[in-house]
Motif scaffolding. Sequence first.
Motif, mmCIF file in Angstrom:
data_model
loop_
_atom_site.group_PDB
_atom_site.id
_atom_site.type_symbol
_atom_site.label_atom_id
_atom_site.label_comp_id
_atom_site.label_asym_id
_atom_site.label_seq_id
_atom_site.Cartn_x
_atom_site.Cartn_y
_atom_site.Cartn_z
ATOM 1 N N GLU A 106 0.507 8.752 10.869
ATOM 2 C CA GLU A 106 0.696 7.351 10.510
ATOM 3 C C GLU A 106 1.621 7.266 9.307
ATOM 4 O OE1 GLU A 106 -3.623 5.434 11.395
ATOM 5 O OE2 GLU A 106 -3.577 7.277 10.203
ATOM 6 N N GLU A 107 2.055 6.044 9.008
ATOM 7 C CA GLU A 107 2.928 5.806 7.860
ATOM 8 C C GLU A 107 2.312 4.753 6.945
ATOM 9 O OE1 GLU A 107 6.900 4.743 8.828
ATOM 10 O OE2 GLU A 107 7.245 6.452 10.139
ATOM 11 N N THR A 109 3.421 2.805 3.022
ATOM 12 C CA THR A 109 4.325 2.698 1.880
ATOM 13 C C THR A 109 3.502 2.325 0.654
ATOM 14 O OG1 THR A 109 6.153 1.992 3.295
ATOM 15 C CG2 THR A 109 6.362 1.559 0.945
ATOM 16 N N LYS A 144 7.448 6.044 0.802
ATOM 17 C CA LYS A 144 6.951 6.009 2.179
ATOM 18 C C LYS A 144 6.399 7.383 2.529
ATOM 19 C CE LYS A 144 8.708 3.620 5.577
ATOM 20 N NZ LYS A 144 9.534 3.082 6.686
ATOM 21 N N LYS A 146 4.277 9.793 5.453
ATOM 22 C CA LYS A 146 3.949 9.869 6.877
ATOM 23 C C LYS A 146 3.559 11.295 7.242
ATOM 24 C CE LYS A 146 8.796 10.503 8.293
ATOM 25 N NZ LYS A 146 9.895 9.964 9.129
ATOM 26 N N SER A 181 1.492 -1.183 5.445
ATOM 27 C CA SER A 181 1.812 -0.403 6.628
ATOM 28 C C SER A 181 3.258 0.064 6.553
ATOM 29 C CB SER A 181 1.631 -1.239 7.899
ATOM 30 O OG SER A 181 0.346 -1.814 7.965
ATOM 31 N N GLY A 182 3.497 1.341 6.877
ATOM 32 C CA GLY A 182 4.810 1.918 6.701
ATOM 33 C C GLY A 182 5.908 1.253 7.507
ATOM 34 N N HIS A 183 5.546 0.628 8.655
ATOM 35 C CA HIS A 183 6.580 0.033 9.500
ATOM 36 C C HIS A 183 6.931 -1.389 9.080
ATOM 37 C CE1 HIS A 183 2.729 -1.169 11.257
ATOM 38 N NE2 HIS A 183 3.351 -2.255 11.663
ATOM 39 N N LEU A 184 6.132 -2.007 8.192
ATOM 40 C CA LEU A 184 6.441 -3.361 7.745
ATOM 41 C C LEU A 184 7.608 -3.324 6.754
ATOM 42 C CD1 LEU A 184 2.916 -4.962 7.125
ATOM 43 C CD2 LEU A 184 4.392 -5.210 9.129
ATOM 44 N N GLN A 185 8.472 -4.315 6.848
ATOM 45 C CA GLN A 185 9.614 -4.424 5.946
ATOM 46 C C GLN A 185 9.504 -5.736 5.179
ATOM 47 O OE1 GLN A 185 11.945 -2.097 5.429
ATOM 48 N NE2 GLN A 185 11.033 -0.715 6.937
ATOM 49 N N GLY A 214 0.285 -5.504 10.930
ATOM 50 C CA GLY A 214 -0.076 -4.415 10.038
ATOM 51 C C GLY A 214 -1.015 -4.882 8.951
#
Length: 232
Positions: A106-107, A109, A144, A146, A181-185, A214
Amino acid sequence: MSKYSIEQFIRETKQDDAENDYFELETPRILEVNLTEQVWAKAGSMISYNGQIKFEREGFLEHGVGRFVKKAMSGEGSSLMKATGRGSLYLADQGKKITILELDNEEITVNGNDLLAFEPGVDWDIQLMKKVAGMMSGGLFNVKLKGRGKVAITSHYEPLTIMVRPGQPVITDPNATVAWSGHLQPEFRTDISFKTLIGRGSGESIQMEFKGDGFVIVQPFEEINTSGERGK
């Protein structure tokens, strides 16, 4: 025996020798690392250790030229140290509450100020929020992470996790935002009217907006950076 005796105090506060996970919470604010090889930790977070452990500050080029350049650009003081060897290592950061998260491919940040330690199997990279560099002192420096392994993050007081759903964006104060969550920008915006409501002395109020699916972790505290200005 008196409840205030030294013997009773030692009984209530001594380390638990039965614990043997790589990361253990000795107290809500002290992390024990049962070191067998190495671990990356926030520089200056060691409060005690036993065994044969060697400490090294992160080398300029240890993680490649790209990461070094990003650290130099960030102007942040959140350096890492590497602890190598065998023994028990105890870490803490200004009395902040520690949360252990185990990544399973998982990722996540994490704000640079709030990353305490992570296992060597976790890969990481630096993210500098350039869009806010002109809004906040030095911008925001995030990491970040992962892969597989445990990550220890810190927060002032009890953290709160807010779920982000499609069509339901979540707005946070950057100074109170710990991780997401790592995929959120996240996107950054200013809101002068919001500044008026909370009574800030100068500058526009900066907000982080998370969209998608997320989570975001916040703390009930606005962190002060090393320059004495608000911001992380």
